[in-house]
Design a protein around this motif. Sequence first.
Motif, mmCIF file in Angstrom:
data_model
loop_
_atom_site.group_PDB
_atom_site.id
_atom_site.type_symbol
_atom_site.label_atom_id
_atom_site.label_comp_id
_atom_site.label_asym_id
_atom_site.label_seq_id
_atom_site.Cartn_x
_atom_site.Cartn_y
_atom_site.Cartn_z
ATOM 1 N N ILE A 70 0.906 -1.231 -0.044
ATOM 2 C CA ILE A 70 -0.050 -0.100 0.114
ATOM 3 C C ILE A 70 0.913 1.343 -0.090
ATOM 4 N N GLN A 71 2.077 1.147 0.716
ATOM 5 C CA GLN A 71 2.913 2.189 0.694
ATOM 6 C C GLN A 71 3.372 2.698 -0.717
ATOM 7 N N CYS A 72 3.629 1.599 -1.325
ATOM 8 C CA CYS A 72 4.296 1.841 -2.769
ATOM 9 C C CYS A 72 3.282 2.613 -3.798
ATOM 10 N N GLY A 73 1.774 2.207 -3.578
ATOM 11 C CA GLY A 73 0.609 2.974 -4.165
ATOM 12 C C GLY A 73 0.727 4.296 -3.622
ATOM 13 N N LYS A 74 0.684 4.493 -2.543
ATOM 14 C CA LYS A 74 0.602 5.900 -1.973
ATOM 15 C C LYS A 74 1.654 6.798 -2.376
ATOM 16 N N ASP A 75 3.207 6.343 -2.483
ATOM 17 C CA ASP A 75 4.077 6.983 -2.971
ATOM 18 C C ASP A 75 4.102 7.455 -4.543
ATOM 19 N N PHE A 76 3.587 6.438 -5.092
ATOM 20 C CA PHE A 76 3.367 6.619 -6.650
ATOM 21 C C PHE A 76 2.377 7.640 -6.873
ATOM 22 N N ALA A 77 1.180 7.721 -6.227
ATOM 23 C CA ALA A 77 -0.015 8.721 -6.470
ATOM 24 C C ALA A 77 0.640 10.058 -6.013
ATOM 25 N N ALA A 78 1.018 9.936 -4.802
ATOM 26 C CA ALA A 78 1.644 11.386 -4.364
ATOM 27 C C ALA A 78 2.745 12.026 -5.301
ATOM 28 N N GLU A 79 3.403 11.237 -5.903
ATOM 29 C CA GLU A 79 4.497 11.866 -6.712
ATOM 30 C C GLU A 79 3.913 12.379 -8.143
ATOM 31 N N VAL A 80 2.817 11.829 -8.496
ATOM 32 C CA VAL A 80 2.189 12.205 -9.667
ATOM 33 C C VAL A 80 1.290 13.524 -9.441
ATOM 34 N N CYS A 81 0.650 13.659 -8.062
ATOM 35 C CA CYS A 81 0.110 14.573 -8.047
ATOM 36 C C CYS A 81 0.780 15.987 -8.003
ATOM 37 N N GLY A 82 2.072 16.021 -7.623
ATOM 38 C CA GLY A 82 3.067 17.065 -7.751
ATOM 39 C C GLY A 82 3.505 17.607 -8.937
ATOM 40 N N SER A 83 2.842 17.213 -10.077
ATOM 41 C CA SER A 83 3.143 18.006 -11.231
ATOM 42 C C SER A 83 2.026 17.707 -12.317
ATOM 43 N N PHE A 84 1.992 18.012 -13.444
ATOM 44 C CA PHE A 84 0.938 18.031 -14.534
ATOM 45 C C PHE A 84 1.258 16.725 -15.400
ATOM 46 N N SER A 85 2.344 16.003 -14.953
ATOM 47 C CA SER A 85 2.404 14.783 -15.587
ATOM 48 C C SER A 85 1.649 13.748 -15.448
ATOM 49 N N ASN A 86 1.356 13.033 -16.270
ATOM 50 C CA ASN A 86 0.524 11.737 -15.695
ATOM 51 C C ASN A 86 1.314 10.447 -15.273
ATOM 52 N N SER A 87 2.659 10.718 -15.215
ATOM 53 C CA SER A 87 3.471 9.495 -14.830
ATOM 54 C C SER A 87 4.519 9.946 -13.802
ATOM 55 N N VAL A 88 4.968 9.128 -13.121
ATOM 56 C CA VAL A 88 6.056 9.390 -12.081
ATOM 57 C C VAL A 88 7.249 9.792 -12.962
ATOM 58 N N SER A 89 8.183 10.805 -12.145
ATOM 59 C CA SER A 89 9.235 11.100 -12.946
ATOM 60 C C SER A 89 10.420 10.112 -13.113
ATOM 61 N N VAL A 90 11.276 10.068 -13.962
ATOM 62 C CA VAL A 90 12.413 9.341 -14.171
ATOM 63 C C VAL A 90 13.325 9.495 -12.641
ATOM 64 N N GLU A 91 13.430 10.556 -12.417
ATOM 65 C CA GLU A 91 14.354 10.517 -11.052
ATOM 66 C C GLU A 91 13.368 9.821 -10.024
ATOM 67 N N PHE A 92 12.292 9.923 -9.842
ATOM 68 C CA PHE A 92 11.675 9.378 -8.709
ATOM 69 C C PHE A 92 11.631 7.833 -8.861
ATOM 70 N N ALA A 93 11.542 7.181 -10.141
ATOM 71 C CA ALA A 93 11.875 5.810 -10.353
ATOM 72 C C ALA A 93 13.292 5.406 -9.938
ATOM 73 N N LYS A 94 14.109 6.194 -10.494
ATOM 74 C CA LYS A 94 15.630 5.867 -10.042
ATOM 75 C C LYS A 94 15.693 5.906 -8.581
ATOM 76 N N LYS A 95 15.308 6.802 -7.895
ATOM 77 C CA LYS A 95 15.292 6.594 -6.522
ATOM 78 C C LYS A 95 14.788 5.510 -5.803
ATOM 79 N N TYR A 96 13.546 5.337 -6.407
ATOM 80 C CA TYR A 96 12.576 4.112 -5.626
ATOM 81 C C TYR A 96 13.055 2.839 -5.777
ATOM 82 N N LYS A 97 13.844 2.767 -6.770
ATOM 83 C CA LYS A 97 14.512 1.174 -6.736
ATOM 84 C C LYS A 97 14.927 0.521 -5.734
#
Length: 318
Positions: free
Chosen positions: A291-318
């Motif tokens: 559930i925390q993974c889902g919350k983190d992904f949703a919070a990331e995308v709400c911080g911009s007008f992009s429809n997906s998480v950023s590359v920087e977020f994905a790299k840090k989240y591995k």
Amino acid sequence: MLRKNYWHFILICMLIALISGIGYASFISNKIYEESSTHLREIYAEVQKEFASLTNTNWNMLMDWDEYLSYGLDDLDENDLDKYFQSDKDRWGYSEVYFLNEQSDAEYIFYKDYPKQRLDVLFPKLEEDDIVMVGSYYALNPVLREKVLELLDQAREKKAIIYYDPNFRSSHKNEAMKLAPTIIENLEYADIVRGSLEDFLYMYNMQDIDKIYKDKIKFYCPQFICTAGGQKVALRTNLVNKDYPVEPLQAVSTIGAGDNFNAGLIYGLLKYDVRYRDLNNLNEEIWDKIIQCGKDFAAEVCGSFSNSVSVEFAKKYK
């Protein structure tokens, strides 16, 4: 003397071969460079053409929309907007329209027609523990139903995890009763159901999560996750009954929040090695992480007008 002339001959041949090789390599390099440059220019021209067409279309849509609004916002209602977008969708080529309200929450209008050839596809071969996600009106539309069932039947046979997100929009609320048998069939196939309170309001006119789970979901699928906007995420399974708070954030746009929540959950299932055979016995500790993974992904995308998480977020989240 003969031996000396022989070595001179060999040396001359080697020099000729070396010079020829250098010349040939230079020729090939120039040829490759010229051909590559030509191909790149052709690709650039095509990209420029497509980009110019897309920009021109979007600009015309904005101008057309501005002209329409200039007739008077006070007189507009949802039916007017629907008729307007329906009449112009073929001319402008759009399939979805998104609106952001004062709280940056998204409202959607969808228009989809399905050319016959779009349905003539071969699904990839599934294996046990693969994750198959289905949802929205695509999973209910009678035109697509045969292909959707083909996919669901294969997933069930192979013991792939079927993840169902109803994503039921207000534009279909008047069809809820008619679509109820298909919704139930999707729930029967599902191993995990993830929906929003808004979905169940339009589907069942219900907002009590426990009642939704008990009366509408549990009999068909024991794994249920319900999101309530910026309030909470509710998890209901045979073993876990838990609500997770949603940390406050300054949302720029909620477009894509649900999709990225789903992506985060699927990432969590993969990261924590959840298999088909494990689903009915997952403990609270593992669910907390997923559930925390889902919350983190949703919070990331709400911080911009992009429809997906950023590359920087994905790299840090591995």
